[in-house]
Design an enzyme around this catalytic site. Structure first.
Site, PDB file in Angstrom:
ATOM      1  N   GLY A  12       0.809  -1.227   0.010  1.00  0.00           N
ATOM      2  CA  GLY A  12      -0.122  -0.056  -0.099  1.00  0.00           C
ATOM      3  C   GLY A  12       0.841   1.252   0.102  1.00  0.00           C
ATOM      4  N   HIS A  13       2.014   1.225  -0.829  1.00  0.00           N
ATOM      5  CA  HIS A  13       2.921   2.366  -0.476  1.00  0.00           C
ATOM      6  C   HIS A  13       2.552   3.367  -1.346  1.00  0.00           C
ATOM      7  CE1 HIS A  13       4.181   1.089  -4.672  1.00  0.00           C
ATOM      8  NE2 HIS A  13       5.104   1.964  -4.711  1.00  0.00           N
ATOM      9  N   LEU A  16      -2.464   6.661   1.387  1.00  0.00           N
ATOM     10  CA  LEU A  16      -2.265   7.928   2.195  1.00  0.00           C
ATOM     11  C   LEU A  16      -0.967   7.534   3.352  1.00  0.00           C
ATOM     12  CD1 LEU A  16      -3.308  10.374   3.902  1.00  0.00           C
ATOM     13  CD2 LEU A  16      -5.068   8.963   5.062  1.00  0.00           C
ATOM     14  N   VAL A  17      -1.345   6.506   3.948  1.00  0.00           N
ATOM     15  CA  VAL A  17      -0.283   6.167   5.222  1.00  0.00           C
ATOM     16  C   VAL A  17       0.851   5.444   4.459  1.00  0.00           C
ATOM     17  CG1 VAL A  17       0.146   4.846   7.400  1.00  0.00           C
ATOM     18  CG2 VAL A  17      -2.279   5.854   6.874  1.00  0.00           C
ATOM     19  N   TYR A 138     -16.024  -4.110   8.278  1.00  0.00           N
ATOM     20  CA  TYR A 138     -14.402  -3.668   8.009  1.00  0.00           C
ATOM     21  C   TYR A 138     -13.961  -3.786   9.540  1.00  0.00           C
ATOM     22  CZ  TYR A 138     -10.509  -0.588   7.688  1.00  0.00           C
ATOM     23  OH  TYR A 138      -9.296   0.037   7.566  1.00  0.00           O
ATOM     24  N   PRO A 165      -4.630   3.208  13.979  1.00  0.00           N
ATOM     25  CA  PRO A 165      -4.707   4.621  14.122  1.00  0.00           C
ATOM     26  C   PRO A 165      -6.053   5.062  14.321  1.00  0.00           C
ATOM     27  CG  PRO A 165      -4.527   3.486  11.685  1.00  0.00           C
ATOM     28  CD  PRO A 165      -4.494   2.574  12.708  1.00  0.00           C
ATOM     29  N   HIS A 181     -12.828   9.375   3.726  1.00  0.00           N
ATOM     30  CA  HIS A 181     -13.194   9.723   4.800  1.00  0.00           C
ATOM     31  C   HIS A 181     -13.590  11.150   5.207  1.00  0.00           C
ATOM     32  CE1 HIS A 181     -10.529   5.801   5.672  1.00  0.00           C
ATOM     33  NE2 HIS A 181     -11.673   5.817   6.280  1.00  0.00           N
ATOM     34  N   ARG A 257     -14.728  13.552  17.042  1.00  0.00           N
ATOM     35  CA  ARG A 257     -13.776  12.707  16.386  1.00  0.00           C
ATOM     36  C   ARG A 257     -12.417  13.306  16.631  1.00  0.00           C
ATOM     37  NH1 ARG A 257     -17.240   9.835  16.067  1.00  0.00           N
ATOM     38  NH2 ARG A 257     -18.101   8.944  13.968  1.00  0.00           N
ATOM     39  N   ASP A 329     -25.136   9.368  11.756  1.00  0.00           N
ATOM     40  CA  ASP A 329     -23.870  10.126  12.623  1.00  0.00           C
ATOM     41  C   ASP A 329     -22.629   9.285  12.639  1.00  0.00           C
ATOM     42  OD1 ASP A 329     -24.308  12.786  12.928  1.00  0.00           O
ATOM     43  OD2 ASP A 329     -25.606  12.475  14.662  1.00  0.00           O
TER      44      ASP A 329
END
Length: 374
Positions: A12-13, A16-17, A138, A165, A181, A257, A329
């Site tokens: 996953g390079h 985002l992370v 998930y 995270p 997100h 959040r 929500d």
């Protein structure tokens, strides 16, 4: 301890992370990094993953690849979220074990915790009560991943660490209006509304040209891009609550959040990869070893409404901010307890105002660069 000659595979390079972890490792002098795009290696394909490990033989693995999305995506594509994440984890963790990987870092999410978990959430509250319904598939996949790491460690003496995270945002974020997100989605909606409010159609077209927007209409996917008519663009953006007069966001805006800058998540991840072993993640002498994962966050929270208002201020949108309370929500609070993380030697530095400013700068730079190269 991994030395500078260690070969590290970052799954996953481009994400985002993953991209931030890759850059962080490079900056620390780790030059033997291995990455594959989704086109080059489909992590859902067990044979392809085995062949990759046979060829590359990495010393360490960072599993930052996952099928992710916001509330809307999690509700609509429940089977995809549980199946794809379980499959990715099964393949990568399984081949890591079979190929003798010395160290593995698995990235999960704080959505693993119960909907009504006591706040702030300690690692120990995992599996103590029901999950949030909207992202249950998930969450179950990520729980399975951390339990795989824990179980391999206990049975085979491996050194696999799981980090959870909080909500992340930063460079290379996903700004898709349906699958992203909350923070990047709000930023893009408010930016597009500002462009409409100022009748800046060149800016609107640059944005949808870089990231086309679509909706399902009568069973067919309708896509708008830079070549679409103004009427078509307005119609599709309105579907996502974006007009010249106002931005309408899901829910009440009341949920609290916690947000962590992605490059800081990367720094925490690399710190743990290089300096933390499985034995450091639980209290020695306990008869039952569980909850060995590590929360990664700031330990600070604010409402979704407050975040939206900060984005409005940063972007300079002069229209109205509205809330659609008929939409879910999600969990009302999900603040991490970062006591274990602090004990292991890592603290955050980037606060939310600075992060929003940085992300908007990055977003606008991307639009400008793309426009110049067209």
């Amino acid at each position: 301890m991994l030395d500078k000659n260690s070969k590290i595979y970052v799954a996953g390079h481009h994400g985002l992370v993953g991209s931030a972890i890759w850059d962080n490792l490079k900056q620390r002098g780790y030059a033997h990094l291995v990455g594959r795009s989704h086109k080059e290696l489909d992590l859902l394909d067990g044979n392809a993953v085995k062949h990759f490990f046979d060829e590359e033989r990495p010393d360490a693995v960072v599993l930052a690849a996952a099928h992710v999305g916001g509330i809307m995506a999690n509700l609509q594509y429940r089977a995809d979220f549980i199946y794809q994440n379980l499959q990715i984890q099964q393949n990568v963790i399984g081949e890591s074990f079979r190929h003798g990987v010395k160290k593995l870092l698995f990235l999960g999410s704080t959505c693993i915790y119960p909907r009504e978990a006591p706040q702030p959430m300690k690692e120990e509250v995992l599996l103590t009560s029901p999950l949030e319904y909207t992202n249950e598939p998930y969450a179950i996949a990520k729980i399975a991943g951390l339990k795989m790491c824990e179980s391999f460690n206990l049975q085979y003496g491996t050194n696999y660490i799981a980090v959870m995270p909080t909500n992340l945002y930063g460079p290379n974020d996903n700004f898709h209006l349906e699958n992203s997100h909350v923070l990047p989605a709000m930023m893009r909606k408010i930016y597009l509304a500002k462009c409409l409010n100022g009748n800046d159609w060149d800016a609107v077209r640059r944005d949808v040209g870089l990231r086309p927007v679509s909706i399902l209409r009568n069973g067919e996917r309708v896509v708008v891009d830079a070549q679409s008519s103004e009427a078509e663009i307005l119609n599709v953006l309105a579907h996502y609550g974006i007009t010249a007069e106002a931005v309408t966001l899901w829910g009440t805006g009341r949920p609290l959040r916690e947000f962590l800058w992605s490059e800081e998540m990367a720094d925490a991840s690399v710190h743990i990869l290089l300096n933390v072993d499985f034995k450091d993640t639980y209290v020695q002498g306990n008869k039952e070893v569980r909850n060995c994962h590590i929360n990664v966050g700031t330990g600070k929270e604010l409402t979704i409404r407050e975040v939206a208002e900060k984005i409005v201020k940063e972007i300079g949108f002069g229209g109205e901010l509205r809330w659609d309370a008929s939409k879910p929500d999600g969990t009302m609070r999900k603040l991490t307890d970062v006591t274990k993380l602090h004990r292991l030697g890592w603290y955050h530095q980037v606060e939310i105002d600075e992060g929003i400013h940085r992300l908007y700068e990055w977003y606008m730079k991307g639009i400008c660069i793309n426009h110049q190269t067209v």
